[in-house]
Structure formats: C-alpha cells, structure tokens
Design a protein around this motif. Structure first.
Motif, short mmCIF file in Angstrom:
data_model
loop_
_atom_site.label_atom_id
_atom_site.label_comp_id
_atom_site.label_asym_id
_atom_site.label_seq_id
_atom_site.Cartn_x
_atom_site.Cartn_y
_atom_site.Cartn_z
N THR A 4 2.20 2.28 8.80
CA THR A 4 0.26 2.23 9.32
C THR A 4 -0.15 3.53 9.32
O THR A 4 -1.01 4.10 8.91
N GLU A 5 0.50 4.32 10.15
CA GLU A 5 0.49 5.42 10.40
C GLU A 5 0.22 7.02 9.25
O GLU A 5 0.10 7.80 8.93
N LEU A 44 0.37 5.89 5.46
CA LEU A 44 -1.01 5.21 5.16
C LEU A 44 -2.02 6.89 5.68
O LEU A 44 -2.64 6.77 4.92
N ARG A 45 -2.19 6.01 6.70
CA ARG A 45 -3.59 6.54 7.32
C ARG A 45 -3.76 8.37 7.18
O ARG A 45 -4.58 9.03 6.95
N VAL A 46 -2.67 8.81 7.51
CA VAL A 46 -2.55 10.62 7.51
C VAL A 46 -2.39 10.67 6.13
O VAL A 46 -2.25 11.59 5.15
N ASN A 91 0.38 -1.34 -0.03
CA ASN A 91 -0.08 -0.08 0.22
C ASN A 91 1.01 1.59 0.00
O ASN A 91 0.71 2.74 -0.82
N ASN A 150 -3.31 9.61 3.55
CA ASN A 150 -3.93 9.50 2.54
C ASN A 150 -5.00 11.36 2.18
O ASN A 150 -5.15 11.78 1.18
N ARG A 151 -5.35 11.32 3.56
CA ARG A 151 -5.37 12.34 4.03
C ARG A 151 -4.69 13.39 3.09
O ARG A 151 -5.34 14.48 3.14
#
Length: 154
Positions: free
Chosen positions: A88-89, A91-93, A15, A95-96
């Motif tokens: 993980t972080e 990808l999460r942040v 990802n 994406n935004r």
C-alpha cells in the motif's frame, strides 16, 4: 474485497506489478538519454561549447539523473519492502514519485532537444524546440490525462 471483486492483497500485488511494468518503459528511455548525455561531455565539440551551452547541458544531466533516481525508486522499494507487506505504501508514495520522475524526464528530453537545436542552429531554434517539445510533453503526459480524468466524473 476491492471494487474489482478481487481480494485486497491480490489487487495490491497486481497494482504493484502494473507499476513496475510501466516503469520499464520509462526507465529504458531515461537510460538511453543518460548514456547519450554522458558521452557528449567527452567530445571535442563539447569542449568548444559556450558557457551557456555547458550550463544547459549540466542542468539537463541533473534532470536526467533525478528522473533516473525517481523512476527506479519504486522498484528498489519493492525489492526491499515486499516481504513486509508494505505494498500500500509502495503504491501510494511510488505513484507520486513516478509522476515526478516523468516530469523530470520530460524536462530532460526537452532540454536535450533544445540544446541540440542551439548548437546546430542557434538560439531561435532552441527556443522554438523548447516550446514545441515541452508543450508536446505537457499536453500528452499531463493535460490529456487531466482531461480524461475530468471526463469520467459525473
């Protein structure tokens, strides 16, 4: 295991790789636009521009600079954090941040085309271009994905 049957760490790595690959496309566009805009300020035609056109130009440059920062941030984060297992972080942040960067890029392109229309043809063409180009970006980049997302929900 993830929903795709691959180990979670492999899915995260894939990802992040996909995110960075997608950013290459957007980054190329924003870099070309930014270079074009920076060159405009040093032309004779720009010196003769109205105050409104100069303000619109500066706003466009600021949106382009913001898009550049937002669209390059996940690559910098990956370089600084990937050895710490922070995918993980990222990808999460990320994406935004990328969605916000794409929004800024859409505004910057819309304003650039509108400004060109204003300088060459006047205010009416500027407004028409703003509506058409801005509407096109909104439809293609934000409305269509929203509709596609809604179509998959059951």
């Amino acid at each position: 295991m993830s929903e795709t049957g691959e180990p979670k760490h492999q899915q995260l790595a894939r990802n992040v790789g996909e995110l960075l690959a997608e950013l290459r496309v957007a980054q190329a566009g924003v870099q070309i636009l930014f270079g074009f805009l920076l060159a405009v300020a040093f032309t004779e035609l720009f010196r003769d521009a109205s105050g409104f056109e100069k303000v619109l130009y500066l706003v466009t440059v600021l949106f382009t600079a913001t898009a550049t920062a937002l669209l390059t941030a996940p690559a910098a984060w990956h370089r600084l954090l990937f050895r710490e297992g922070r995918r993980t972080e990222i990808l999460r942040v990320g994406n935004r941040v990328v969605v916000a960067g794409l929004g800024c890029l859409a505004v910057a392109v819309t304003l650039t085309v509108s400004l060109i229309g204003k300088v060459i043809f006047g205010t009416v063409v500027m407004i028409v271009l703003w509506v058409v180009v801005g509407g096109g970006f909104t439809l293609l980049w934000f409305v269509v994905p929203h509709l596609l997302r809604g179509g998959n929900r059951q």
